[in-house]
Motif scaffolding. Structure first.
Motif, short mmCIF file in Angstrom:
data_model
loop_
_atom_site.label_atom_id
_atom_site.label_comp_id
_atom_site.label_asym_id
_atom_site.label_seq_id
_atom_site.Cartn_x
_atom_site.Cartn_y
_atom_site.Cartn_z
N THR A 36 -33.38 25.54 -4.26
CA THR A 36 -33.97 24.35 -4.87
C THR A 36 -32.97 23.20 -4.90
O THR A 36 -33.29 22.05 -4.57
N ILE A 37 -31.74 23.52 -5.30
CA ILE A 37 -30.69 22.49 -5.36
C ILE A 37 -30.39 21.95 -3.97
O ILE A 37 -30.31 20.73 -3.75
N LEU A 38 -30.22 22.84 -3.01
CA LEU A 38 -29.86 22.40 -1.65
C LEU A 38 -30.99 21.58 -1.02
O LEU A 38 -30.73 20.60 -0.32
N ALA A 39 -32.23 21.99 -1.27
CA ALA A 39 -33.36 21.23 -0.72
C ALA A 39 -33.37 19.80 -1.25
O ALA A 39 -33.68 18.85 -0.53
N GLU A 40 -32.99 19.65 -2.51
CA GLU A 40 -32.99 18.32 -3.12
C GLU A 40 -31.76 17.51 -2.73
O GLU A 40 -31.82 16.28 -2.60
N ARG A 41 -30.62 18.17 -2.56
CA ARG A 41 -29.34 17.46 -2.45
C ARG A 41 -28.74 17.42 -1.05
O ARG A 41 -27.73 16.75 -0.83
N ALA A 42 -29.33 18.13 -0.10
CA ALA A 42 -28.71 18.23 1.23
C ALA A 42 -28.48 16.86 1.86
O ALA A 42 -27.42 16.59 2.43
N ALA A 43 -29.47 15.99 1.78
CA ALA A 43 -29.31 14.65 2.38
C ALA A 43 -28.19 13.89 1.72
O ALA A 43 -27.40 13.19 2.39
N GLY A 44 -28.07 14.00 0.40
CA GLY A 44 -26.99 13.34 -0.32
C GLY A 44 -25.64 13.91 0.04
O GLY A 44 -24.66 13.17 0.18
N ILE A 45 -25.57 15.24 0.20
CA ILE A 45 -24.32 15.88 0.60
C ILE A 45 -23.89 15.38 1.98
O ILE A 45 -22.71 15.08 2.21
N ALA A 46 -24.85 15.26 2.88
CA ALA A 46 -24.55 14.75 4.22
C ALA A 46 -24.04 13.31 4.15
O ALA A 46 -23.09 12.94 4.86
N ALA A 47 -24.66 12.49 3.29
CA ALA A 47 -24.25 11.09 3.18
C ALA A 47 -22.86 10.95 2.57
O ALA A 47 -22.05 10.11 2.98
N ILE A 48 -22.55 11.80 1.59
CA ILE A 48 -21.25 11.73 0.92
C ILE A 48 -20.13 12.21 1.84
O ILE A 48 -19.07 11.57 1.95
N THR A 49 -20.35 13.34 2.49
CA THR A 49 -19.26 13.97 3.26
C THR A 49 -19.17 13.45 4.68
O THR A 49 -18.08 13.39 5.25
N GLU A 50 -20.33 13.13 5.29
CA GLU A 50 -20.39 12.78 6.72
C GLU A 50 -19.56 13.78 7.55
O GLU A 50 -18.81 13.42 8.44
N ALA A 51 -19.77 15.05 7.22
CA ALA A 51 -18.98 16.12 7.84
C ALA A 51 -19.25 16.22 9.34
O ALA A 51 -20.39 16.12 9.79
N LYS A 52 -18.17 16.45 10.09
CA LYS A 52 -18.28 16.64 11.53
C LYS A 52 -18.39 18.12 11.89
O LYS A 52 -18.94 18.47 12.93
N THR A 53 -17.83 18.97 11.03
CA THR A 53 -17.91 20.42 11.21
C THR A 53 -18.34 21.05 9.90
O THR A 53 -17.79 20.75 8.85
N LEU A 54 -19.35 21.91 9.97
CA LEU A 54 -19.76 22.70 8.81
C LEU A 54 -19.28 24.12 9.01
O LEU A 54 -19.56 24.75 10.04
N VAL A 55 -18.53 24.63 8.04
CA VAL A 55 -18.05 26.01 8.04
C VAL A 55 -18.77 26.75 6.92
O VAL A 55 -18.85 26.25 5.80
N GLU A 56 -19.31 27.92 7.21
CA GLU A 56 -19.91 28.72 6.15
C GLU A 56 -19.22 30.06 6.04
O GLU A 56 -19.08 30.79 7.03
N LEU A 57 -18.79 30.41 4.83
CA LEU A 57 -18.12 31.68 4.56
C LEU A 57 -19.14 32.69 4.08
O LEU A 57 -19.95 32.41 3.19
N GLY A 58 -19.08 33.90 4.67
CA GLY A 58 -20.05 34.93 4.32
C GLY A 58 -21.45 34.50 4.69
O GLY A 58 -22.38 34.57 3.89
N SER A 59 -21.60 34.06 5.93
CA SER A 59 -22.81 33.35 6.32
C SER A 59 -24.05 34.23 6.39
O SER A 59 -25.15 33.76 6.12
N GLY A 60 -23.89 35.51 6.76
CA GLY A 60 -25.08 36.34 6.92
C GLY A 60 -26.03 35.72 7.92
O GLY A 60 -25.66 35.38 9.04
N SER A 61 -27.28 35.51 7.50
CA SER A 61 -28.29 34.96 8.41
C SER A 61 -28.23 33.44 8.51
O SER A 61 -28.94 32.85 9.31
N SER A 62 -27.43 32.79 7.67
CA SER A 62 -27.28 31.33 7.65
C SER A 62 -28.58 30.61 7.32
O SER A 62 -28.74 29.44 7.64
N GLU A 63 -29.49 31.29 6.61
CA GLU A 63 -30.81 30.72 6.36
C GLU A 63 -30.74 29.45 5.51
O GLU A 63 -31.27 28.39 5.88
N LYS A 64 -30.06 29.55 4.34
CA LYS A 64 -30.00 28.38 3.47
C LYS A 64 -29.20 27.25 4.11
O LYS A 64 -29.43 26.08 3.84
N THR A 65 -28.25 27.63 4.97
CA THR A 65 -27.39 26.63 5.58
C THR A 65 -28.18 25.70 6.50
O THR A 65 -27.73 24.58 6.78
#
Length: 321
Positions: free
Chosen positions: A61-90
């Protein structure tokens, strides 16, 4: 692309060392990472869909609401996920960062070569413009193998950091900060302190799925180390430790018994009612989390919760020490 830094021999050595140490200790313990063979991973996916298990739904719920804001704040070029598993939420983050136009690479890190290979294949198909670089490794030992990059965002979701005791959390955060440049980002999922009447059922569901998941660690030891644990001779226990503000999952011996672990030439005695701790899951308050992050040279920039205040996603930035 899949980069291997942890193979079956490494996993076997780690398991042998953990079982020897944990089952020789007083009180006895085993690390929660040994829940996760193929069966354990399936059971955990089942747990995340249980009505009692709020963390996965709340974080999504949090990620669905905040993902666009996170992208705007960080403008990340590389996303790293630790313990990614299926990477579904990512995928929520991937979609937001790609829409922002900054993202060029995704680096999932996980101990399971099979799960990671499947995830990398699926992501490569679904995101053909994205460079996907999977790293098979342990998040506590192999952070140095995260590829160098510019303006990286490291996501560590699911509340998994709560499985580490405070000293382990401090070591993990310090190790992560050491591989990040100043100004790079950490997105961290943490479960929050709340009424134990909400927390405890998430680890002791009515259908008994968590109990089966807990006992899976014994199946893993039986299968990999030629042990003879009788799973029916242990009960699943979930306890709230109010002083330390964490859940403890335990397996409690129902009778006095001996367990033989042939590959270690080890015999382990259990008294009736004796507990084997298999997991802690720490819950957090914002001030304490902010202090832990600051001790590792991260500054908390944003702290978001779901509407019920059950779970938090924090965005922290690496700063000079």
């Amino acid at each position: 692309m899949l980069e291997i830094h942890l193979d079956e021999q490494d996993i076997d050595r780690q398991l042998r060392a953990d079982v020897q140490l944990g089952l020789s200790a007083t009180p006895k313990w085993l690390p929660p990472k040994w829940f996760y063979d193929a069966r354990g991973s399936e059971l955990f996916e089942d747990i995340t869909r249980l009505p009692e298990y709020y963390p996965t739904r709340s974080e999504r719920t949090i990620l669905a609401e905040r993902a666009a804001g996170i992208a705007a704040i960080t403008e990340a070029k590389t996303l790293v996920e630790l313990g990614s598993g299926s990477s579904e939420k990512t995928r929520l983050l991937l979609d937001a960062l790609l829409s922002r136009g900054t993202l060029g690479a995704f680096v999932p890190l996980d101990v399971s070569r099979t799960a990671l290979a499947e995830a990398v294949a699926g992501l490569t198909t679904d995101y053909p413009t994205l460079s996907v670089h999977g790293v098979v490794g342990d998040m506590t030992d192999d952070l140095r193998h995260i590829p160098d990059g510019d303006n990286r965002l490291v996501a560590f979701l699911g509340g998994t950091i709560g499985n580490l005791i405070p000293a382990e959390r401090a070591a993990f955060l310090t190790g992560l900060r050491a591989v990040l440049g100043e100004g790079e980002w950490l997105l961290l999922g943490t479960d929050l302190v709340k009424d134990p009447a909400i927390i405890v059922p998430a680890y002791d569901d009515a259908a008994g799925v968590t109990a089966e998941f807990n006992k899976n660690v014994l199946r893993v030891v039986n299968a990999r180390l030629d042990a003879d644990f009788d799973l029916d001779a242990f009960d699943h226990v979930a306890l709230w430790n109010a002083e330390k503000e964490w859940i403890e999952m335990r397996l409690r011996a129902t009778t006095a018994q001996q367990v033989r672990i042939n590959d270690l030439d080890l015999t382990v005695d259990f008294a009736a009612g004796e507990d084997l701790r298999t997991e802690i899951s720490a819950k957090f308050r914002r001030p304490g989390l902010e202090t832990e992050l600051a001790a590792a040279s991260f500054t908390l920039r944003h702290f978001w919760t779901d509407p019920q205040g059950l779970f938090a996603v924090s965005l922290a930035q690496a700063v000079s020490g």
